[in-house]
Design a protein around this motif. Structure first.
Motif: not given
Length: 301
Positions: A42-43, A45, A136-137, A144, A174, A177, A204
């Protein structure tokens, strides 16, 4: 939260690359896999995983499985209620319909993020990522990335209740972000190292708040024909989203992986914090209430 059956989906909104490249598997043991998933979960990379001494191995080309439907078959909200990949697509369109006009109200133009569904591994502007790193982004290509298998992992291995809103929360986080990248707050993730008040944790938690903000307005966002995407969600829906937020809290992950909690190593926030900031966005529906960067007490928004 269920999608209205007649909501129209646009399959071209999502890039579907499942089975299109050689798989790259991270060659680590079970405990390390758990930590890697959490490191990027969740965030974060995948480019940030370089230099950790983790090897990769190439597998044979997987090809698209004959029993794996393509995203092009996702046409309506009814499809989103049946399939996880269609649900990612529908959630992305709902997020588009919310964030573009919402930020226009603040004089901010949103360029839509890319959304890609992959399997095994994916090449991005942030590096090559295995499906083991979770969603992930990547800010370098403003996209994303999702492997639908993560939703099963979230339920079976992390104790989340599952359910549509739990999955939609992941997508909304995502996407959050990308909103941070747009408004300029994503860069603060690189400040302050790790720990319970670090820039990474604050960023986050803001993405969690942005997910809640979308949820507050989701039952009023419409497709191009004016059809509302989502039905009002129930208390059970909300509990499923909160269980997903808690399941990926740093304290829960650390305890499961090592048997102890070490706040100095936090990068995403505790289970309670992630729930609290999602609820802050959801209950107030106001982006100004998501200023985690200035919050003195991250435990009590």
């Amino acid at each position: 939260m269920s999608f209205n059956d007649d909501a129209r989906l646009n399959p071209s909104r999502v890039r579907d690359t499942r089975g299109s490249r050689r798989g790259t598997k991270i060659a680590v043991g079970g405990g390390s896999i758990l930590l890697l998933i959490v490191a990027s979960l969740l965030g974060i990379n995948p480019g940030l995983l370089e230099g950790l001494g983790i090897g990769t191995t190439d597998t044979a080309p997987s090809g698209r499985a004959t029993d794996t439907p393509a995203i092009s078959e996702c046409a309506t909200g009814a499809d989103a209620n049946e399939r996880a990949d269609c649900r990612i697509l529908a959630t992305a369109q709902s997020l588009d319909a919310f964030w573009v006009p919402y930020l226009e109200g603040y004089g901010q133009t949103v360029q839509l993020p890319g959304i890609e569904i992959f399997s095994d591994a994916v090449d991005t502007a942030c590096g090559t990522a295995s499906s083991q790193v979770g969603p992930f982004y990547c800010p370098s290509d403003t996209t994303a990335y999702f492997d639908t298998g993560f939703f099963t992992e979230l339920r079976d291995n992390y104790g989340a209740e599952g359910g549509p809103l739990a999955e939609e929360y992941v997508v909304a986080h995502e996407y959050g972000h990308h909103i941070q990248n747009t408004i300029g707050t994503l860069k603060y993730s690189r400040q302050g190292g790790t720990g319970p008040t670090s820039g990474s944790v604050r960023v986050e938690l803001q993405a969690d708040c942005f997910a809640g903000l979308w949820a507050a307005h989701a039952a009023r966002t419409a497709d191009s024909s004016g059809q509302i995407f989502l039905e009002p969600f129930t208390e059970a829906d909300l509990r499923s989203a909160l269980s997903a937020a808690a399941a990926v809290g740093d304290d829960r992950i650390q305890e499961a992986a090592t048997g102890r909690v070490s706040p100095e190593g936090w990068t995403h926030g505790s289970a309670a914090q992630r729930q609290a900031w999602f609820l802050e966005g959801y209950r107030n529906g106001d982006i100004n209430r998501c200023n985690t960067l200035a919050a003195e007490d991250l435990d009590n928004p």
